[in-house]
Design a protein around this motif. Sequence first.
Motif, PDB file in Angstrom:
ATOM      1  N   ILE A   3       0.840  -1.204   0.000  1.00 36.67           N
ATOM      2  CA  ILE A   3       0.000   0.000   0.000  1.00 36.67           C
ATOM      3  C   ILE A   3       0.874   1.252   0.000  1.00 36.67           C
ATOM      4  O   ILE A   3       0.544   2.255  -0.648  1.00 36.67           O
ATOM      5  N   PHE A   4       2.012   1.209   0.712  1.00 38.80           N
ATOM      6  CA  PHE A   4       2.953   2.334   0.718  1.00 38.80           C
ATOM      7  C   PHE A   4       3.453   2.620  -0.704  1.00 38.80           C
ATOM      8  O   PHE A   4       3.448   3.774  -1.151  1.00 38.80           O
ATOM      9  N   VAL A   5       3.848   1.583  -1.411  1.00 35.47           N
ATOM     10  CA  VAL A   5       4.325   1.734  -2.792  1.00 35.47           C
ATOM     11  C   VAL A   5       3.203   2.263  -3.683  1.00 35.47           C
ATOM     12  O   VAL A   5       3.421   3.157  -4.514  1.00 35.47           O
ATOM     13  N   TYR A   6       1.988   1.730  -3.487  1.00 35.56           N
ATOM     14  CA  TYR A   6       0.830   2.171  -4.278  1.00 35.56           C
ATOM     15  C   TYR A   6       0.533   3.649  -4.044  1.00 35.56           C
ATOM     16  O   TYR A   6       0.288   4.406  -4.997  1.00 35.56           O
ATOM     17  N   MET A   7       0.562   4.082  -2.789  1.00 33.01           N
ATOM     18  CA  MET A   7       0.276   5.476  -2.460  1.00 33.01           C
ATOM     19  C   MET A   7       1.339   6.417  -3.008  1.00 33.01           C
ATOM     20  O   MET A   7       1.037   7.527  -3.459  1.00 33.01           O
ATOM     21  N   LYS A   8       2.588   5.986  -2.977  1.00 28.99           N
ATOM     22  CA  LYS A   8       3.675   6.786  -3.563  1.00 28.99           C
ATOM     23  C   LYS A   8       3.478   6.926  -5.071  1.00 28.99           C
ATOM     24  O   LYS A   8       3.656   8.011  -5.639  1.00 28.99           O
ATOM     25  N   TYR A   9       3.113   5.808  -5.706  1.00 28.63           N
ATOM     26  CA  TYR A   9       2.910   5.800  -7.161  1.00 28.63           C
ATOM     27  C   TYR A   9       1.739   6.701  -7.560  1.00 28.63           C
ATOM     28  O   TYR A   9       1.817   7.452  -8.533  1.00 28.63           O
ATOM     29  N   LYS A  10       0.653   6.638  -6.773  1.00 26.98           N
ATOM     30  CA  LYS A  10      -0.548   7.428  -7.063  1.00 26.98           C
ATOM     31  C   LYS A  10      -0.481   8.832  -6.456  1.00 26.98           C
ATOM     32  O   LYS A  10      -1.409   9.630  -6.639  1.00 26.98           O
ATOM     33  N   LYS A  11       0.612   9.117  -5.736  1.00 32.17           N
ATOM     34  CA  LYS A  11       0.821  10.413  -5.066  1.00 32.17           C
ATOM     35  C   LYS A  11      -0.321  10.747  -4.087  1.00 32.17           C
ATOM     36  O   LYS A  11      -0.827  11.868  -4.041  1.00 32.17           O
ATOM     37  N   ILE A  12      -0.725   9.722  -3.339  1.00 33.98           N
ATOM     38  CA  ILE A  12      -1.755   9.897  -2.310  1.00 33.98           C
ATOM     39  C   ILE A  12      -1.077  10.365  -1.024  1.00 33.98           C
ATOM     40  O   ILE A  12      -0.065   9.800  -0.599  1.00 33.98           O
ATOM     41  N   SER A  13      -1.625  11.370  -0.394  1.00 34.48           N
ATOM     42  CA  SER A  13      -1.004  11.968   0.783  1.00 34.48           C
ATOM     43  C   SER A  13      -1.079  11.058   2.014  1.00 34.48           C
ATOM     44  O   SER A  13      -2.086  10.383   2.245  1.00 34.48           O
ATOM     45  N   PHE A  14      -0.002  11.049   2.797  1.00 37.78           N
ATOM     46  CA  PHE A  14       0.054  10.328   4.073  1.00 37.78           C
ATOM     47  C   PHE A  14      -0.301  11.257   5.239  1.00 37.78           C
ATOM     48  O   PHE A  14      -0.380  10.808   6.379  1.00 37.78           O
ATOM     49  N   THR A  15      -0.494  12.530   4.940  1.00 38.01           N
ATOM     50  CA  THR A  15      -0.675  13.542   5.983  1.00 38.01           C
ATOM     51  C   THR A  15      -2.031  13.405   6.693  1.00 38.01           C
ATOM     52  O   THR A  15      -3.080  13.368   6.050  1.00 38.01           O
ATOM     53  N   LEU A  16      -1.960  13.318   8.014  1.00 39.77           N
ATOM     54  CA  LEU A  16      -3.142  13.277   8.865  1.00 39.77           C
ATOM     55  C   LEU A  16      -2.809  13.957  10.190  1.00 39.77           C
ATOM     56  O   LEU A  16      -1.630  14.038  10.569  1.00 39.77           O
ATOM     57  N   ALA A  17      -3.816  14.419  10.898  1.00 42.74           N
ATOM     58  CA  ALA A  17      -3.590  14.945  12.246  1.00 42.74           C
ATOM     59  C   ALA A  17      -3.080  13.816  13.135  1.00 42.74           C
ATOM     60  O   ALA A  17      -3.506  12.663  12.993  1.00 42.74           O
ATOM     61  N   ASN A  18      -2.157  14.133  14.031  1.00 38.06           N
ATOM     62  CA  ASN A  18      -1.556  13.106  14.892  1.00 38.06           C
ATOM     63  C   ASN A  18      -2.606  12.345  15.698  1.00 38.06           C
ATOM     64  O   ASN A  18      -2.478  11.136  15.911  1.00 38.06           O
ATOM     65  N   SER A  19      -3.644  13.052  16.145  1.00 35.37           N
ATOM     66  CA  SER A  19      -4.705  12.399  16.927  1.00 35.37           C
ATOM     67  C   SER A  19      -5.408  11.328  16.099  1.00 35.37           C
ATOM     68  O   SER A  19      -5.751  10.252  16.606  1.00 35.37           O
TER      69      SER A  19
ATOM     70  N   VAL B  93     -15.489   7.513   5.752  1.00 38.60           N
ATOM     71  CA  VAL B  93     -16.228   8.641   5.177  1.00 38.60           C
ATOM     72  C   VAL B  93     -15.338   9.882   5.052  1.00 38.60           C
ATOM     73  O   VAL B  93     -15.384  10.613   4.062  1.00 38.60           O
ATOM     74  N   GLU B  94     -14.490  10.100   6.047  1.00 40.77           N
ATOM     75  CA  GLU B  94     -13.713  11.337   6.126  1.00 40.77           C
ATOM     76  C   GLU B  94     -12.380  11.303   5.382  1.00 40.77           C
ATOM     77  O   GLU B  94     -11.898  12.335   4.922  1.00 40.77           O
ATOM     78  N   TYR B  95     -11.772  10.124   5.249  1.00 34.58           N
ATOM     79  CA  TYR B  95     -10.405  10.059   4.738  1.00 34.58           C
ATOM     80  C   TYR B  95     -10.266   9.078   3.568  1.00 34.58           C
ATOM     81  O   TYR B  95     -11.113   8.208   3.364  1.00 34.58           O
ATOM     82  N   ASN B  96      -9.177   9.227   2.828  1.00 33.59           N
ATOM     83  CA  ASN B  96      -8.884   8.354   1.698  1.00 33.59           C
ATOM     84  C   ASN B  96      -8.735   6.909   2.192  1.00 33.59           C
ATOM     85  O   ASN B  96      -8.071   6.658   3.204  1.00 33.59           O
ATOM     86  N   ALA B  97      -9.327   5.979   1.465  1.00 30.72           N
ATOM     87  CA  ALA B  97      -9.322   4.568   1.884  1.00 30.72           C
ATOM     88  C   ALA B  97      -7.909   4.007   2.005  1.00 30.72           C
ATOM     89  O   ALA B  97      -7.611   3.246   2.930  1.00 30.72           O
ATOM     90  N   SER B  98      -7.042   4.379   1.083  1.00 32.48           N
ATOM     91  CA  SER B  98      -5.660   3.879   1.109  1.00 32.48           C
ATOM     92  C   SER B  98      -4.908   4.410   2.328  1.00 32.48           C
ATOM     93  O   SER B  98      -4.147   3.680   2.970  1.00 32.48           O
TER      94      SER B  98
END
Length: 298
Positions: free
Chosen positions: A48-64, A169-174
């Motif tokens: 999934i990490f490789v897939y998200m990098k390839y698709k340029k999907i953001s990893f950014t989320l609030a720490n909480s 509902v709120e965040y990207n599934a990946s």
Amino acid sequence: MQNDNLKSYFNLHLIVFIWGFTAVLGALISLDALPLVWWRMSLAVVMIFVYMKYKKISFTLANSKKILMLFAGLIIALHWLTFFKAIKVSNVSVTLACLSTGAFFTSILEPIFYSRKIIWYEVLFGLIVISGLYIIFNVEGDYWLGIVLALTSAILSALFTVINGKFAVEYNASTVSFYELLGGVLFLSVYMLFDAVFTKEFFIISLPDLGWLFVLASVCTAYAFIASVAVMKYLSPYTVMLTINLEPIYGIVLAILVFQEKEKMNPQFYIGAAIILITVILNGVIKNVEKKKKLKCN
């Protein structure tokens, strides 16, 4: 649009078929439940990490939110642990029949988490499901540990579904999938470090097991999760839920084809399993009818 719906419906059946095959893979892989789940989650996180990098999907989320997702990962890890352990100590058919009770555990947990009233017919259906389980317990008493583990897995699955509902509902599934699977790996790794599980032998895996693990992590975990979210753009939640209820049927049929005599059960077992599955489907039908009535009233 109609072609998209038809394509999505066939894709959904493929996904459910894949999920049904997960139980068969659990029986085919010789690893015990703990290393099996650790390898499954670890490989899926990398993919999934490789897939998200390839698709340029953001990893950014609030720490909480990250922390909450990491803890949700612990629940899914425990769900898979009890699921695969149930298969190891019993068989695929018993495990999947008991796992199908998850929908009713969800109906019990939802009023607690979402502060809604308990629905009377859900209580009635719950009692019917218990009667189905009673039949299975009576005819397959030798598998009592597998039944208990599978029911525990169903409860954990229901808990994970309820908690995960808001994230989806709120965040990207990946993104959600990545942090939850990562959380499961981290919690399991800490436990395994203290329990001295990470030995030289742990990392020596036979080629057949490695091949099945790759299929389990890639097709049955990373791909199936992302694809299941994608089809919901074109299909109603009811259609998705009703189709997912076919997973135990697909899994039991596949198990009989693969393992033959080992998976052939007493006829009364199939009566108990049928009671559970029919009740789950009937619950979905009633919910759909009620939903349509509410929409007409509004």
